[in-house]
Scaffold this motif. Structure first.
Motif, PDB file in Angstrom:
ATOM      1  N   CYS A 253     -27.302  38.934  32.798  1.00 25.24           N
ATOM      2  CA  CYS A 253     -26.048  39.279  33.443  1.00 25.24           C
ATOM      3  C   CYS A 253     -26.211  40.587  34.212  1.00 25.24           C
ATOM      4  O   CYS A 253     -26.568  41.614  33.635  1.00 25.24           O
TER       5      CYS A 253
ATOM      6  N   HIS B 243     -27.265  46.501  26.372  1.00 26.20           N
ATOM      7  CA  HIS B 243     -26.807  45.226  25.836  1.00 26.20           C
ATOM      8  C   HIS B 243     -25.442  44.784  26.341  1.00 26.20           C
ATOM      9  O   HIS B 243     -25.097  43.609  26.193  1.00 26.20           O
ATOM     10  N   THR B 244     -24.645  45.690  26.901  1.00 26.09           N
ATOM     11  CA  THR B 244     -23.287  45.336  27.310  1.00 26.09           C
ATOM     12  C   THR B 244     -22.932  45.935  28.667  1.00 26.09           C
ATOM     13  O   THR B 244     -23.520  46.913  29.116  1.00 26.09           O
TER      14      THR B 244
ATOM     15  N   VAL C 248     -15.624  43.326  27.653  1.00 28.94           N
ATOM     16  CA  VAL C 248     -17.020  43.691  27.454  1.00 28.94           C
ATOM     17  C   VAL C 248     -17.851  42.412  27.554  1.00 28.94           C
ATOM     18  O   VAL C 248     -17.608  41.444  26.835  1.00 28.94           O
ATOM     19  N   PHE C 249     -18.841  42.437  28.446  1.00 35.94           N
ATOM     20  CA  PHE C 249     -19.733  41.300  28.649  1.00 35.94           C
ATOM     21  C   PHE C 249     -21.099  41.625  28.065  1.00 35.94           C
ATOM     22  O   PHE C 249     -21.574  42.756  28.151  1.00 35.94           O
ATOM     23  N   GLY C 250     -21.754  40.614  27.507  1.00 37.16           N
ATOM     24  CA  GLY C 250     -23.131  40.759  27.047  1.00 37.16           C
ATOM     25  C   GLY C 250     -24.082  40.652  28.222  1.00 37.16           C
ATOM     26  O   GLY C 250     -23.770  40.057  29.250  1.00 37.16           O
ATOM     27  N   ARG C 251     -25.260  41.217  28.074  1.00 35.32           N
ATOM     28  CA  ARG C 251     -26.247  41.200  29.147  1.00 35.32           C
ATOM     29  C   ARG C 251     -27.112  39.949  29.122  1.00 35.32           C
ATOM     30  O   ARG C 251     -28.141  39.888  29.769  1.00 35.32           O
ATOM     31  N   GLU C 252     -26.703  38.931  28.394  1.00 41.67           N
ATOM     32  CA  GLU C 252     -27.467  37.692  28.297  1.00 41.67           C
ATOM     33  C   GLU C 252     -27.118  36.772  29.453  1.00 41.67           C
ATOM     34  O   GLU C 252     -26.213  37.045  30.231  1.00 41.67           O
TER      35      GLU C 252
ATOM     36  N   VAL D 232     -18.024  39.518  24.978  1.00 36.35           N
ATOM     37  CA  VAL D 232     -18.238  40.043  23.633  1.00 36.35           C
ATOM     38  C   VAL D 232     -16.919  40.512  23.034  1.00 36.35           C
ATOM     39  O   VAL D 232     -16.620  40.266  21.869  1.00 36.35           O
ATOM     40  N   TYR D 233     -16.126  41.212  23.855  1.00 37.10           N
ATOM     41  CA  TYR D 233     -14.852  41.753  23.370  1.00 37.10           C
ATOM     42  C   TYR D 233     -13.849  41.658  24.499  1.00 37.10           C
ATOM     43  O   TYR D 233     -14.151  41.952  25.639  1.00 37.10           O
TER      44      TYR D 233
ATOM     45  N   CYS E 289     -23.350  35.832  31.158  1.00 37.20           N
ATOM     46  CA  CYS E 289     -22.391  36.925  30.912  1.00 37.20           C
ATOM     47  C   CYS E 289     -21.369  36.546  29.822  1.00 37.20           C
ATOM     48  O   CYS E 289     -20.177  36.399  30.115  1.00 37.20           O
TER      49      CYS E 289
ATOM     50  N   LYS F   7     -19.179  46.977  30.393  1.00 41.17           N
ATOM     51  CA  LYS F   7     -17.747  47.092  30.150  1.00 41.17           C
ATOM     52  C   LYS F   7     -17.022  47.150  31.490  1.00 41.17           C
ATOM     53  O   LYS F   7     -17.305  48.007  32.321  1.00 41.17           O
TER      54      LYS F   7
END
Length: 118
Positions: free
Chosen positions: A65, A90-91, A106-110, A116-117, A113, A93
């Motif tokens: 992401c 890792h995130t 909050v998006f994950g970097r995987e 996460v929160y 995207c 925001k």
């Protein structure tokens, strides 16, 4: 009179045969034939350059992401005036407005995207 029709038909047959043989030889993506003010033009279109760019964009998407993708996803989720507030390994925001309330996502970097929160 018959001789001119015969000559025109023969030349049209030769021209169509040449057009049919060109894609097999050049292996082009497309052929164009243009009759304009400056005279007739003939050529081929090779779209490999555009396919390469699309492939690179697809390959980058598979890596993970990026901040631009996180902003695009936040806007598709309905956030207005979305902006990046914080980034880590890792995130990502992203903050924005939704229904006149301040919202932070909050998006994950995987890949893809993931949220996460919210």
């Amino acid at each position: 009179m018959f001789k001119t029709f015969k000559t025109a038909a023969l030349s049209a047959l030769i021209g169509l045969g040449a057009l049919a043989a060109v894609p097999a030889v050049a292996q082009a993506d497309g052929i164009y034939l243009n009759f304009g003010h400056s005279g007739p033009r003939f050529g081929t279109y090779d779209g490999d350059r555009h396919q390469t760019r699309e492939w690179r964009r697809e390959r980058d998407w598979r890596r993970g992401c990026s901040p631009e993708r996180a902003l695009d996803k936040a806007e598709r989720m309905g956030l207005r005036r979305a902006r990046i507030v914080d980034m880590s390994r890792h995130t990502i925001k992203v903050a924005g407005r939704k229904y006149s309330d301040r919202v932070v996502v909050v998006f994950g970097r995987e890949r893809g995207c993931p949220v996460v929160y919210r």
